[in-house]
Write a protein that holds these residues in place. Sequence first.
Motif, mmCIF file in Angstrom:
data_model
loop_
_atom_site.group_PDB
_atom_site.id
_atom_site.type_symbol
_atom_site.label_atom_id
_atom_site.label_comp_id
_atom_site.label_asym_id
_atom_site.label_seq_id
_atom_site.Cartn_x
_atom_site.Cartn_y
_atom_site.Cartn_z
ATOM 1 N N GLY A 113 52.328 51.760 49.885
ATOM 2 C CA GLY A 113 52.770 51.618 51.270
ATOM 3 C C GLY A 113 54.276 51.715 51.362
ATOM 4 N N LEU A 114 54.810 51.320 52.489
ATOM 5 C CA LEU A 114 56.250 51.281 52.706
ATOM 6 C C LEU A 114 56.684 49.839 52.953
ATOM 7 N N ALA A 115 57.820 49.469 52.397
ATOM 8 C CA ALA A 115 58.292 48.093 52.530
ATOM 9 C C ALA A 115 58.697 47.770 53.959
ATOM 10 N N GLU A 116 59.194 48.777 54.693
ATOM 11 C CA GLU A 116 59.806 48.482 55.993
ATOM 12 C C GLU A 116 58.872 48.632 57.180
ATOM 13 N N ILE A 117 57.658 49.140 56.962
ATOM 14 C CA ILE A 117 56.759 49.312 58.101
ATOM 15 C C ILE A 117 55.318 49.350 57.599
ATOM 16 N N GLY A 118 54.407 48.767 58.376
ATOM 17 C CA GLY A 118 53.006 48.730 57.981
ATOM 18 C C GLY A 118 52.269 49.995 58.401
ATOM 19 N N GLN A 119 51.058 50.145 57.877
ATOM 20 C CA GLN A 119 50.269 51.315 58.266
ATOM 21 C C GLN A 119 49.832 51.174 59.716
ATOM 22 N N PRO A 120 49.717 52.277 60.438
ATOM 23 C CA PRO A 120 49.308 52.206 61.842
ATOM 24 C C PRO A 120 47.859 51.762 61.978
ATOM 25 N N ARG A 121 47.599 50.929 62.984
ATOM 26 C CA ARG A 121 46.248 50.422 63.212
ATOM 27 C C ARG A 121 45.614 51.000 64.473
ATOM 28 N N GLY A 122 46.395 51.756 65.245
ATOM 29 C CA GLY A 122 45.878 52.363 66.471
ATOM 30 C C GLY A 122 46.495 53.725 66.677
ATOM 31 N N TYR A 143 58.281 62.114 59.259
ATOM 32 C CA TYR A 143 56.905 62.471 59.625
ATOM 33 C C TYR A 143 55.957 62.266 58.439
ATOM 34 N N HIS A 144 56.422 62.623 57.268
ATOM 35 C CA HIS A 144 55.596 62.444 56.078
ATOM 36 C C HIS A 144 55.414 60.961 55.750
ATOM 37 N N ALA A 145 56.334 60.122 56.233
ATOM 38 C CA ALA A 145 56.259 58.687 55.966
ATOM 39 C C ALA A 145 54.990 58.060 56.527
ATOM 40 N N VAL A 146 54.386 58.688 57.520
ATOM 41 C CA VAL A 146 53.123 58.176 58.059
ATOM 42 C C VAL A 146 52.092 58.098 56.931
ATOM 43 N N HIS A 147 52.040 59.122 56.127
ATOM 44 C CA HIS A 147 51.095 59.168 55.006
ATOM 45 C C HIS A 147 51.417 58.089 53.976
ATOM 46 N N HIS A 148 52.691 57.812 53.789
ATOM 47 C CA HIS A 148 53.111 56.829 52.799
ATOM 48 C C HIS A 148 53.069 55.394 53.311
ATOM 49 N N SER A 149 52.890 55.216 54.599
ATOM 50 C CA SER A 149 52.855 53.865 55.154
ATOM 51 C C SER A 149 51.532 53.161 54.866
ATOM 52 N N ILE A 150 50.529 53.901 54.398
ATOM 53 C CA ILE A 150 49.179 53.362 54.235
ATOM 54 C C ILE A 150 49.128 52.385 53.064
ATOM 55 N N ARG A 151 48.698 51.172 53.336
ATOM 56 C CA ARG A 151 48.585 50.159 52.292
ATOM 57 C C ARG A 151 47.157 50.016 51.771
#
Length: 274
Positions: free
Chosen positions: A238-247, A118-126
């Motif tokens: 960001g995270l190497a395995e997934i991009g930040q959410p756009r929607g 769940y916290h990974a959402v915050h870390h996914s931001i590039r």
Amino acid sequence: MRIAELLSAVLPAATPWLFSFALMTAFELLLPRDRHSARGRIAGVLFWAIWLPVMAATYAMFRSLWHWIGIEPLLILPLQFRWAGPFAMILAPIAGAAVYDFFFYWCHRAQHRWFWRYHAVHHSIRELNAVNAYHHITEPLFQAVLLLAPASLFGSDIGYLAPAMAVVLHLHASFIHSPTSVHLGPLRIFFCDNRFHRIHHSLEERHFDRNFGAFTTLWDRLFGTVYFPAEDEWPDVGLAEIGQPRGVIAWLTLPYRLRERDDTAPAAVASANI
């Protein structure tokens, strides 16, 4: 919770955030270190517009529950600094924020250890900036349990200066995620700035699980997780395995599209870092 009650809870909670977003976005546009897309900022504003009412309602229910149970602080910390005269108006909010950051530090470490998905959402931001420093919709629940509950057992006597402490914390939370060229210079030895916190979001393995504090560097130094960046150190995030959410759907479902932390292939991904 009725609509009127929700609004009465949302407005006080949203006001310091909106002030912080506006001020730091102005710095980002006028004194940029990175330039970010309007699309990314708009998505961040949308996520916050959904998140803030959820946060306000969750916090209000937590306070109601604590009042109903009758839980009172076990210890009142003397933070008024009367001996400092007029400087107490500066020292008291800073001291209160530093104490609160102790509880945030351990909440943050717990999120990395046990609730990473769940916290990974915050870390996914590039495109990391003030309005893009959003969290997953479940974040208020984790904060209520891991942050508000333990922090509520320790009160302080700063009284009328409590709103000033809240403004300091909100403004600082936006600043540490901001890609502006403005930083704290030598004050970063004690206070986190955007260069210090960017290390925590870094894609580089040597930065993983470092700099958990959001206000002061004290707790990272004390508990062995500090990393002071070089003057020109500004890593990609960001995270190497997934991009930040756009929607909205991508934002809400990102934790369920990630594999469990223990199953993520490289150790670098597993430890990826607020």
